[in-house]
Design a protein around this motif. Structure first.
Motif, PDB file in Angstrom:
ATOM      1  N   SER A  97      16.281  90.247  51.287  1.00  0.00           N
ATOM      2  CA  SER A  97      16.291  89.133  50.351  1.00  0.00           C
ATOM      3  C   SER A  97      15.041  89.156  49.467  1.00  0.00           C
ATOM      4  O   SER A  97      15.125  88.926  48.250  1.00  0.00           O
ATOM      5  CB  SER A  97      16.364  87.820  51.125  1.00  0.00           C
ATOM      6  OG  SER A  97      16.315  86.730  50.250  1.00  0.00           O
ATOM      7  N   LYS A  98      13.914  89.444  50.071  1.00  0.00           N
ATOM      8  CA  LYS A  98      12.654  89.533  49.322  1.00  0.00           C
ATOM      9  C   LYS A  98      12.717  90.661  48.288  1.00  0.00           C
ATOM     10  O   LYS A  98      12.285  90.496  47.141  1.00  0.00           O
ATOM     11  CB  LYS A  98      11.503  89.773  50.303  1.00  0.00           C
ATOM     12  CG  LYS A  98      10.140  89.766  49.692  1.00  0.00           C
ATOM     13  CD  LYS A  98       9.079  89.963  50.781  1.00  0.00           C
ATOM     14  CE  LYS A  98       7.696  90.071  50.194  1.00  0.00           C
ATOM     15  NZ  LYS A  98       6.684  90.322  51.235  1.00  0.00           N
ATOM     16  N   MET A  99      13.298  91.795  48.680  1.00  0.00           N
ATOM     17  CA  MET A  99      13.441  92.916  47.751  1.00  0.00           C
ATOM     18  C   MET A  99      14.327  92.530  46.569  1.00  0.00           C
ATOM     19  O   MET A  99      14.027  92.865  45.421  1.00  0.00           O
ATOM     20  CB  MET A  99      14.022  94.137  48.468  1.00  0.00           C
ATOM     21  CG  MET A  99      13.038  94.862  49.337  1.00  0.00           C
ATOM     22  SD  MET A  99      13.744  96.232  50.303  1.00  0.00           S
ATOM     23  CE  MET A  99      14.813  97.055  49.156  1.00  0.00           C
ATOM     24  N   MET A 100      15.413  91.826  46.844  1.00  0.00           N
ATOM     25  CA  MET A 100      16.326  91.407  45.776  1.00  0.00           C
ATOM     26  C   MET A 100      15.639  90.414  44.833  1.00  0.00           C
ATOM     27  O   MET A 100      15.822  90.476  43.618  1.00  0.00           O
ATOM     28  CB  MET A 100      17.591  90.794  46.365  1.00  0.00           C
ATOM     29  CG  MET A 100      18.402  91.773  47.173  1.00  0.00           C
ATOM     30  SD  MET A 100      18.957  93.148  46.179  1.00  0.00           S
ATOM     31  CE  MET A 100      20.664  92.788  46.093  1.00  0.00           C
ATOM     32  N   ASP A 101      14.840  89.507  45.392  1.00  0.00           N
ATOM     33  CA  ASP A 101      14.080  88.571  44.560  1.00  0.00           C
ATOM     34  C   ASP A 101      13.128  89.320  43.638  1.00  0.00           C
ATOM     35  O   ASP A 101      12.972  88.965  42.460  1.00  0.00           O
ATOM     36  CB  ASP A 101      13.296  87.580  45.427  1.00  0.00           C
ATOM     37  CG  ASP A 101      14.208  86.585  46.144  1.00  0.00           C
ATOM     38  OD1 ASP A 101      15.369  86.419  45.711  1.00  0.00           O
ATOM     39  OD2 ASP A 101      13.738  85.982  47.135  1.00  0.00           O
ATOM     40  N   GLN A 103      13.535  92.354  42.519  1.00  0.00           N
ATOM     41  CA  GLN A 103      14.340  93.016  41.496  1.00  0.00           C
ATOM     42  C   GLN A 103      14.756  92.033  40.402  1.00  0.00           C
ATOM     43  O   GLN A 103      14.751  92.370  39.210  1.00  0.00           O
ATOM     44  CB  GLN A 103      15.570  93.670  42.121  1.00  0.00           C
ATOM     45  CG  GLN A 103      15.244  94.876  42.954  1.00  0.00           C
ATOM     46  CD  GLN A 103      16.468  95.455  43.645  1.00  0.00           C
ATOM     47  OE1 GLN A 103      17.581  94.941  43.524  1.00  0.00           O
ATOM     48  NE2 GLN A 103      16.260  96.529  44.387  1.00  0.00           N
ATOM     49  N   ILE A 104      15.098  90.823  40.798  1.00  0.00           N
ATOM     50  CA  ILE A 104      15.474  89.802  39.815  1.00  0.00           C
ATOM     51  C   ILE A 104      14.289  89.467  38.919  1.00  0.00           C
ATOM     52  O   ILE A 104      14.427  89.367  37.695  1.00  0.00           O
ATOM     53  CB  ILE A 104      16.010  88.534  40.532  1.00  0.00           C
ATOM     54  CG1 ILE A 104      17.350  88.843  41.193  1.00  0.00           C
ATOM     55  CG2 ILE A 104      16.128  87.359  39.572  1.00  0.00           C
ATOM     56  CD1 ILE A 104      17.833  87.768  42.149  1.00  0.00           C
ATOM     57  N   ALA A 105      13.112  89.306  39.519  1.00  0.00           N
ATOM     58  CA  ALA A 105      11.908  89.009  38.747  1.00  0.00           C
ATOM     59  C   ALA A 105      11.586  90.156  37.786  1.00  0.00           C
ATOM     60  O   ALA A 105      11.240  89.924  36.617  1.00  0.00           O
ATOM     61  CB  ALA A 105      10.734  88.752  39.680  1.00  0.00           C
ATOM     62  N   MET A 106      11.708  91.381  38.266  1.00  0.00           N
ATOM     63  CA  MET A 106      11.441  92.559  37.425  1.00  0.00           C
ATOM     64  C   MET A 106      12.392  92.583  36.237  1.00  0.00           C
ATOM     65  O   MET A 106      11.987  92.820  35.102  1.00  0.00           O
ATOM     66  CB  MET A 106      11.597  93.824  38.279  1.00  0.00           C
ATOM     67  CG  MET A 106      11.573  95.113  37.524  1.00  0.00           C
ATOM     68  SD  MET A 106       9.913  95.535  37.046  1.00  0.00           S
ATOM     69  CE  MET A 106      10.155  97.235  36.602  1.00  0.00           C
ATOM     70  N   LYS A 107      13.660  92.311  36.489  1.00  0.00           N
ATOM     71  CA  LYS A 107      14.657  92.342  35.424  1.00  0.00           C
ATOM     72  C   LYS A 107      14.355  91.276  34.364  1.00  0.00           C
ATOM     73  O   LYS A 107      14.462  91.535  33.168  1.00  0.00           O
ATOM     74  CB  LYS A 107      16.045  92.137  36.018  1.00  0.00           C
ATOM     75  CG  LYS A 107      17.147  92.708  35.207  1.00  0.00           C
ATOM     76  CD  LYS A 107      18.449  92.706  35.997  1.00  0.00           C
ATOM     77  CE  LYS A 107      19.414  93.669  35.383  1.00  0.00           C
ATOM     78  NZ  LYS A 107      20.644  93.781  36.142  1.00  0.00           N
ATOM     79  N   SER A 108      13.954  90.092  34.789  1.00  0.00           N
ATOM     80  CA  SER A 108      13.661  89.034  33.816  1.00  0.00           C
ATOM     81  C   SER A 108      12.405  89.375  33.006  1.00  0.00           C
ATOM     82  O   SER A 108      12.343  89.084  31.812  1.00  0.00           O
ATOM     83  CB  SER A 108      13.511  87.685  34.507  1.00  0.00           C
ATOM     84  OG  SER A 108      12.386  87.676  35.342  1.00  0.00           O
TER      85      SER A 108
END
Length: 142
Positions: A97-101, A103-108
């Motif tokens: 879950s932390k990794m996915m968060d 990735q979301i932050a990186m994408k934004s």
């Protein structure tokens, strides 16, 4: 006649072996990449993104910071993962879950830096990398 058959088998065997080596040389092996320092890997990644996405100087500086942050986070997570080899499912879920968060932050962050066209190119490249990773692992894991 035997010599002719042996010679033919030898030629076929050598040509097949030579083709395998060519395929293996297309991509640097992991050991070679690990010899590079994190700063060198970051610089290579930035240059590749600059070539692929036609980044301007301002975008390069912003991407340099983001890449450095991501590398530091990835190294910390790798160290944490090595320290705790045997994790229960809740801890694995939390880590995933932390990794996915992240990735979301990186994408934004990338959306705010890159133009729409550059972002689409970056996204397409990421999808290709995921497909290649899935193929190497023997299946498509998404």
């Amino acid at each position: 006649m035997k010599k002719l058959i042996i010679a033919a088998l030898l030629v076929v065997g050598l040509s097949a072996f030579a083709q395998d080596k060519k395929e293996m040389r297309k991509r640097p092996d992991r050991a070679e990449m690990e010899k590079l320092t994190p700063e060198q890997r970051n610089e290579l990644m930035l240059k590749k993104m600059t070539l692929d996405l036609d980044l301007d100087v301002k975008q390069q500086e912003q991407m340099k910071q983001i890449i450095a942050e991501q590398t530091a986070k990835r190294e910390a997570m790798r160290a944490e993962r090595k320290a705790n080899q045997e994790k229960n499912t809740d801890e694995r879920f939390d880590m995933k879950s932390k990794m996915m968060d992240e990735q979301i932050a990186m994408k934004s962050k990338l959306k705010s830096i890159l133009s729409a066209e550059q972002f689409e190119k970056w996204n397409a490249e990421k999808e290709k990398q995921q497909e290649r990773r899935g193929n190497r692992r023997g299946g498509d894991r998404k």
